[in-house]
Design a protein around this motif. Structure first.
Motif, PDB file in Angstrom:
ATOM      1  N   ASP A  28       0.872  -1.115  -0.125  1.00 17.51           N
ATOM      2  CA  ASP A  28      -0.113  -0.068  -0.123  1.00 17.51           C
ATOM      3  C   ASP A  28       0.812   1.342  -0.018  1.00 17.51           C
ATOM      4  OD1 ASP A  28      -1.705   2.141   0.400  1.00 17.51           O
ATOM      5  OD2 ASP A  28      -2.994   0.975   1.963  1.00 17.51           O
ATOM      6  N   LEU A  29       1.397   1.692  -1.273  1.00 17.56           N
ATOM      7  CA  LEU A  29       2.113   2.657  -1.508  1.00 17.56           C
ATOM      8  C   LEU A  29       1.839   4.120  -0.537  1.00 17.56           C
ATOM      9  CD1 LEU A  29       3.412   2.270  -4.937  1.00 17.56           C
ATOM     10  CD2 LEU A  29       4.974   2.576  -2.899  1.00 17.56           C
ATOM     11  N   ALA A  30       0.518   4.340  -0.570  1.00 25.62           N
ATOM     12  CA  ALA A  30      -0.028   5.428   0.093  1.00 25.62           C
ATOM     13  C   ALA A  30      -0.044   5.413   1.450  1.00 25.62           C
ATOM     14  CB  ALA A  30      -1.708   5.716  -0.241  1.00 25.62           C
TER      15      ALA A  30
ATOM     16  N   LYS B  49      15.299   9.365  -9.280  1.00 31.13           N
ATOM     17  CA  LYS B  49      14.459  10.098 -10.051  1.00 31.13           C
ATOM     18  C   LYS B  49      13.609   9.070 -10.435  1.00 31.13           C
ATOM     19  CE  LYS B  49      17.221  14.112 -10.874  1.00 31.13           C
ATOM     20  NZ  LYS B  49      17.785  15.059 -11.747  1.00 31.13           N
ATOM     21  N   ASP B  50      13.848   8.045 -11.074  1.00 32.48           N
ATOM     22  CA  ASP B  50      12.995   6.994 -11.822  1.00 32.48           C
ATOM     23  C   ASP B  50      11.972   6.509 -10.705  1.00 32.48           C
ATOM     24  OD1 ASP B  50      14.093   7.687 -14.217  1.00 32.48           O
ATOM     25  OD2 ASP B  50      15.153   5.649 -13.956  1.00 32.48           O
ATOM     26  N   LEU B  51      12.090   6.329  -9.534  1.00 33.26           N
ATOM     27  CA  LEU B  51      11.405   5.923  -8.470  1.00 33.26           C
ATOM     28  C   LEU B  51      10.226   6.903  -8.372  1.00 33.26           C
ATOM     29  CD1 LEU B  51      10.389   3.907  -6.024  1.00 33.26           C
ATOM     30  CD2 LEU B  51      11.998   4.886  -4.629  1.00 33.26           C
ATOM     31  N   THR B  52      10.649   8.011  -8.201  1.00 28.04           N
ATOM     32  CA  THR B  52       9.691   9.241  -7.864  1.00 28.04           C
ATOM     33  C   THR B  52       8.670   9.352  -9.131  1.00 28.04           C
ATOM     34  OG1 THR B  52      11.486  10.519  -6.506  1.00 28.04           O
ATOM     35  CG2 THR B  52       9.441  11.636  -7.469  1.00 28.04           C
ATOM     36  N   GLU B  53       9.394   9.220 -10.247  1.00 32.44           N
ATOM     37  CA  GLU B  53       8.468   9.100 -11.678  1.00 32.44           C
ATOM     38  C   GLU B  53       7.652   7.885 -11.558  1.00 32.44           C
ATOM     39  OE1 GLU B  53       7.378   9.521 -15.526  1.00 32.44           O
ATOM     40  OE2 GLU B  53       7.803  10.876 -13.915  1.00 32.44           O
ATOM     41  N   GLY B  54       8.131   6.761 -11.230  1.00 32.66           N
ATOM     42  CA  GLY B  54       7.465   5.499 -11.337  1.00 32.66           C
ATOM     43  C   GLY B  54       5.999   5.465 -10.255  1.00 32.66           C
ATOM     44  N   ILE B  55       6.248   6.019  -8.914  1.00 29.48           N
ATOM     45  CA  ILE B  55       5.251   6.303  -8.051  1.00 29.48           C
ATOM     46  C   ILE B  55       4.162   7.415  -8.670  1.00 29.48           C
ATOM     47  CG2 ILE B  55       4.766   6.919  -5.820  1.00 29.48           C
ATOM     48  CD1 ILE B  55       7.158   5.484  -4.841  1.00 29.48           C
TER      49      ILE B  55
ATOM     50  N   PHE C 283      -1.241 -12.663 -11.945  1.00 26.47           N
ATOM     51  CA  PHE C 283       0.009 -12.226 -11.250  1.00 26.47           C
ATOM     52  C   PHE C 283       1.025 -11.339 -11.730  1.00 26.47           C
ATOM     53  CE2 PHE C 283      -1.875 -16.502 -10.408  1.00 26.47           C
ATOM     54  CZ  PHE C 283      -1.797 -16.788  -9.291  1.00 26.47           C
ATOM     55  N   SER C 284       1.679 -10.406 -10.829  1.00 30.36           N
ATOM     56  CA  SER C 284       2.503  -9.631 -11.465  1.00 30.36           C
ATOM     57  C   SER C 284       3.698  -9.389 -10.234  1.00 30.36           C
ATOM     58  CB  SER C 284       2.097  -8.437 -11.756  1.00 30.36           C
ATOM     59  OG  SER C 284       2.812  -7.362 -12.328  1.00 30.36           O
ATOM     60  N   VAL C 285       5.126  -9.472 -10.781  1.00 30.02           N
ATOM     61  CA  VAL C 285       6.195  -9.089  -9.847  1.00 30.02           C
ATOM     62  C   VAL C 285       6.435  -7.721 -10.705  1.00 30.02           C
ATOM     63  CG1 VAL C 285       8.671  -9.609  -9.117  1.00 30.02           C
ATOM     64  CG2 VAL C 285       7.086 -11.598  -9.869  1.00 30.02           C
ATOM     65  N   ARG C 286       5.693  -6.728 -10.228  1.00 28.86           N
ATOM     66  CA  ARG C 286       5.378  -5.556 -10.825  1.00 28.86           C
ATOM     67  C   ARG C 286       6.520  -4.514 -10.272  1.00 28.86           C
ATOM     68  NH1 ARG C 286      -0.434  -3.345 -11.696  1.00 28.86           N
ATOM     69  NH2 ARG C 286      -0.557  -5.495 -12.615  1.00 28.86           N
ATOM     70  N   GLU C 287       7.419  -4.719  -9.240  1.00 26.38           N
ATOM     71  CA  GLU C 287       8.181  -3.646  -8.689  1.00 26.38           C
ATOM     72  C   GLU C 287       9.124  -2.904  -9.673  1.00 26.38           C
ATOM     73  OE1 GLU C 287       7.334  -6.270  -5.126  1.00 26.38           O
ATOM     74  OE2 GLU C 287       7.596  -6.688  -7.344  1.00 26.38           O
ATOM     75  N   VAL C 288       9.481  -3.616 -10.771  1.00 27.04           N
ATOM     76  CA  VAL C 288      10.184  -2.924 -11.618  1.00 27.04           C
ATOM     77  C   VAL C 288       9.575  -1.924 -12.401  1.00 27.04           C
ATOM     78  CG1 VAL C 288       9.667  -4.361 -13.726  1.00 27.04           C
ATOM     79  CG2 VAL C 288      12.059  -3.470 -13.521  1.00 27.04           C
ATOM     80  N   LYS C 289       8.188  -1.900 -12.369  1.00 24.96           N
ATOM     81  CA  LYS C 289       7.452  -0.763 -13.197  1.00 24.96           C
ATOM     82  C   LYS C 289       7.343   0.385 -12.321  1.00 24.96           C
ATOM     83  CE  LYS C 289       4.880  -3.544 -16.487  1.00 24.96           C
ATOM     84  NZ  LYS C 289       5.606  -2.842 -17.594  1.00 24.96           N
ATOM     85  N   LEU C 290       7.827   0.277 -11.043  1.00 26.33           N
ATOM     86  CA  LEU C 290       8.016   1.402 -10.351  1.00 26.33           C
ATOM     87  C   LEU C 290       9.475   1.767  -9.969  1.00 26.33           C
ATOM     88  CD1 LEU C 290       5.103   0.329  -7.454  1.00 26.33           C
ATOM     89  CD2 LEU C 290       4.984   2.010  -9.260  1.00 26.33           C
ATOM     90  N   ALA C 291      10.460   1.348 -10.631  1.00 28.80           N
ATOM     91  CA  ALA C 291      11.650   1.645 -10.527  1.00 28.80           C
ATOM     92  C   ALA C 291      12.309   0.982  -9.277  1.00 28.80           C
ATOM     93  CB  ALA C 291      11.851   3.057 -10.715  1.00 28.80           C
ATOM     94  N   MET C 292      11.750  -0.237  -8.848  1.00 32.03           N
ATOM     95  CA  MET C 292      11.987  -0.769  -7.557  1.00 32.03           C
ATOM     96  C   MET C 292      12.568  -2.121  -7.830  1.00 32.03           C
ATOM     97  SD  MET C 292       9.182  -0.061  -4.931  1.00 32.03           S
ATOM     98  CE  MET C 292       8.390   1.418  -4.183  1.00 32.03           C
ATOM     99  N   VAL C 293      13.600  -2.939  -6.713  1.00 33.74           N
ATOM    100  CA  VAL C 293      14.171  -4.025  -6.924  1.00 33.74           C
ATOM    101  C   VAL C 293      13.085  -4.660  -5.852  1.00 33.74           C
ATOM    102  CG1 VAL C 293      16.059  -5.751  -6.458  1.00 33.74           C
ATOM    103  CG2 VAL C 293      16.422  -3.609  -7.706  1.00 33.74           C
ATOM    104  N   ALA C 294      12.604  -5.644  -6.304  1.00 36.39           N
ATOM    105  CA  ALA C 294      11.536  -6.257  -5.218  1.00 36.39           C
ATOM    106  C   ALA C 294      12.483  -6.912  -3.916  1.00 36.39           C
ATOM    107  CB  ALA C 294      10.920  -7.627  -5.761  1.00 36.39           C
TER     108      ALA C 294
END
Length: 274
Positions: free
Chosen positions: A68-70, A254-260, A143-154
């Motif tokens: 829950d990112l928020a 910056k990519d993490l901020t952009e992803g979120i 199912f999705s290992v989606r972290e990469v789309k938020l610029a995160m390593v799971a």
């Protein structure tokens, strides 16, 4: 027993406990209550001699949307601040290790755990099911290992435990693309054992398997888990330690901020490698 928790309910019947994720975040998203309560709940179940198997499922239309990112933004904020030095990074590392321990509490539970997944199982949801013993899904599961789309390593279990579940190529495809896969694909690559027509059928199958396990000698069942886990404990632990240090050093970008930002704005992200 279930009334004591905000993020889950627990029902015990004939040696089988059912743990149901209930939020409070949308899609059973994993907020502060989940990360605090899950290890307490699983520790209590593990210590209960009357519980011989555990079924894990989600309430409503989905298993879990994942982190829950928020609600968890406060955990990320200090390390994302411009010029974050050792202290906020160390504090983030400590929080991250605690979050890893939440999922590890499921993996280390000596009582077998069967997950029944319906609807979405994203990010942290995959971290969670990677820590159980048996995975079933309904036909509508995704199912999705989606972290990469938020610029995160799971970093709380998927990259540590999925190598022991999936073949290398399938795991890398999921982790590097962040793509969504359906239940049929999940079964084909071995992420789930079986697929059932709907959520009720998947849950019934999970309970049937749990009852089958619960009918076996409980100390021997624990022994089987213990012997099987011995082959993976050191490997998983080393991976979790490494990714905690890696993300404490390199997560902020910056990519993490952009992803979120892009996720909340429901627009495609524009990553720059910064």
């Amino acid at each position: 027993m279930g009334d004591a928790y905000e993020s889950l309910t627990i029902d015990v019947d004939a040696h089988v406990a059912r743990v149901t994720l209930v939020g409070p975040g949308k899609g059973n998203a994993m907020g502060p209550a989940f990360w605090a309560e899950l290890p307490v709940a699983f520790s209590a179940l593990d210590a209960d001699p009357d519980v011989r198997a555990i079924v894990l499922t989600g309430s409503g239309r989905n298993f879990s949307y994942g982190l829950d990112l928020a609600a968890m933004g406060g955990t990320l904020a200090p390390v994302l601040a411009e010029g974050a030095m050792a202290k906020p990074r160390t504090e983030f590392h400590t929080k991250l290790k605690a979050m890893q321990d939440t999922i590890t509490a499921v993996a280390d539970c000596r009582t077998p755990v069967i997950a029944s997944v319906h609807g979405w199982c994203i990010g942290g949801g995959v971290d969670l099911i990677s820590a159980v013993d048996v995975r079933y899904a309904s036909a509508d599961a995704k199912f999705s290992v989606r972290e990469v789309k938020l610029a995160m390593v799971a970093d709380v279990g998927s990259l540590a435990r999925l190598p022991l579940i999936l073949s290398e190529g399938h795991l890398r495809e999921l982790a590097l693309t962040g793509k969504d896969i359906d239940a049929a694909r999940a079964e084909k690559i071995g992420l789930v054992n079986d697929v059932f027509p709907d959520a009720d059928a998947s849950l019934a199958a999970a309970h049937a398997t749990a009852k089958e396990i619960a009918a076996n000698p409980p100390l021997v069942v624990r022994g089987i888990k213990d012997v099987l886990d011995e082959q993976r404990t050191a490997q998983v632990s080393a991976s979790l330690r490494y990714v905690a240090a890696w993300n404490s050093a390199f997560l902020a970008s910056k990519d993490l901020t952009e992803g979120i930002t892009a996720m909340f704005a429901k627009r495609p992200p524009q990553f720059t490698g910064e």
